[in-house]
Enzyme design. Structure first.
Site, PDB file in Angstrom:
ATOM      1  N   ALA A   1       0.956  -0.963   0.063  1.00  0.00           N
ATOM      2  CA  ALA A   1       0.082  -0.009   0.128  1.00  0.00           C
ATOM      3  C   ALA A   1       0.768   1.311   0.018  1.00  0.00           C
ATOM      4  CB  ALA A   1      -0.948  -0.103   1.066  1.00  0.00           C
ATOM      5  N   ASP A   2       0.362   2.224  -0.528  1.00  0.00           N
ATOM      6  CA  ASP A   2       0.907   3.354  -0.354  1.00  0.00           C
ATOM      7  C   ASP A   2       0.067   4.529   0.586  1.00  0.00           C
ATOM      8  OD1 ASP A   2      -1.361   4.670  -1.889  1.00  0.00           O
ATOM      9  OD2 ASP A   2       0.109   4.924  -3.594  1.00  0.00           O
ATOM     10  N   SER A   3       0.655   5.653   0.991  1.00  0.00           N
ATOM     11  CA  SER A   3      -0.088   6.200   1.998  1.00  0.00           C
ATOM     12  C   SER A   3      -1.685   6.457   1.712  1.00  0.00           C
ATOM     13  CB  SER A   3       0.618   7.578   2.492  1.00  0.00           C
ATOM     14  OG  SER A   3       0.856   8.345   1.181  1.00  0.00           O
TER      15      SER A   3
END
Ligand SMILES: NC(=O)c1ccc[n+]([C@@H]2O[C@H](COP(=O)([O-])OP(=O)(O)OC[C@H]3O[C@@H](n4cnc5c(N)ncnc54)[C@H](OP(=O)(O)O)[C@@H]3O)[C@@H](O)[C@H]2O)c1
Lengths: 78, 245
Positions: free
Chosen positions: A35-37
């Protein structure tokens, strides 16, 4: 496996496009599940919708792993 | 490609010269447009010119508690939100050595901080629907600077920088974030220039005329449309060649 965990796992699998087996207690959304932010924000939005709860920003920041999400939501709905 | 049927837009400053044309043009392209500003009478005029049902959402953008209610009201009135145009803006000119803190703060609050709050508020619905168009009306002054307008220039340059940062963050979610930087646009204010002032201004503009609000509005329709789906973090300079950047 609790019902909450199943529902959370379903969201994570769908959203991050990962295998369900990888979504284990200690799995970090960012470090282990890709995941990214922004994904993390979206996961929290999806949890809020699924469980009809509001997750404040400071609580959301503490939700780093699948286990964190399950224990937070178990408390929140329980 | 330029059709906006079914799209729901919120335009701030829809009581003013440029905002009214933006609202009318988005509506003409098929969008439903919520109109915001402080002068309700002028917003009603805009609504009348559009002719269809345009919700009127009064809001003073220098008051953050009002700002934070605007997007939820627009979503309630429109059933969602696809397009946000941060057009409202103000000036409080003064040379630097005389500029008061209040003059600085008010311009930054209305031109930049309100846009930040509105941008932030539309992200959740736009991320969910994997579609959004955010457009900020900046100014050539934000790009070039202008004596006596340190506060205004900072706010307008800030808008461009903010929109670029946001464009990076949300591009993968189908949301584009762009700015339009108009040059001298004919308005009630420019109508009051005397001949000498007018000539002086025109001498800096290769097109040798002021722009029109419609010419800014056309760019907003473009950026809101599918034709501009692959444009993000961009600043369209609409200035008759005054600054070719
Ligand atoms: N005209 C130009 O040559 C030119 C050039 C470059 C950039 N721009 C930019 O284009 C935008 C529109 O300008 P315009 O020429 O159409 O000017 P305008 O006719 O003076 O319109 C300004 C708009 O901003 C709104 N506004 C100002 N302060 C507000 C506040 N505290 N709360 C809510 N709304 C507020 C006004 O609404 P109310 O009157 O209802 O309060 C009005 O609708 C501005 O951002 C301006 O900086 C204009």
């Amino acid at each position: 496996m609790s019902d909450v965990a199943d529902r959370v796992r379903k969201i994570v699998v769908e959203h991050l496009n990962v295998d369900a087996e990888k979504v284990v207690e200690k799995a970090s959304f960012i470090d282990d599940l890709g995941a990214d932010s922004l994904d993390q924000v979206e996961l929290v939005m999806a949890f809020e919708e699924e469980f009809s709860v509001e997750i404040p920003d400071d609580a959301a920041e503490q939700i780093q792993t699948f286990g964190d999400a399950v224990s937070f939501l178990t408390k929140a709905v329980g | 490609m330029f059709d906006l049927s079914g799209k729901r837009a919120l335009v701030t400053g829809a009581s003013g010269g440029i905002g009214r044309e933006i609202a009318k043009s988005l509506a003409a392209a098929g969008a439903t447009v919520a109109l915001s500003g402080t002068r309700v009478g002028a917003l009603e005029d805009t609504a009348r010119e559009i002719g269809e049902n345009s919700p009127i959402l009064p809001c003073n953008l220098s008051k953050l508690d009002e700002v934070d209610k605007l997007v939820p009201s627009a979503e309630a009135a429109l059933g969602g939100i696809d397009i946000l145009v941060n057009n409202a803006g103000m000036t409080r000119d003064n040379i630097f050595m005389r500029m008061k803190d209040e003059e600085w703060d008010e311009v930054i609050a209305v031109n930049l901080t309100a846009a930040f709050h509105l941008n932030r508020a539309v992200l959740r619905p736009m991320m969910k629907q994997r579609f959004g168009r955010i457009i900020g009306i900046s100014s050539v002054v934000g790009v070039m600077g202008n004596p006596g307008q340190g506060n205004y220039a900072a706010s307008k340059a800030g808008l461009i920088g903010m929109n670029k940062a946001l464009a990076h963050e949300v591009a993968s979610r189908g949301i584009t974030v762009n700015s339009i930087a108009p040059g001298f646009i004919a308005s009630a204010m420019t109508d009051e220039l005397n001949d000498k002032q007018r000539e002086q201004i025109l001498s800096t503009i290769p097109a040798n005329r002021l722009g029109t609000a419609q010419e800014v509005a056309g760019c907003a329709v473009f950026l809101a449309s599918d034709a501009a789906a692959y444009i993000t973090g961009h600043t369209l300079n609409v200035n008759g060649g005054m600054a070719m950047i």
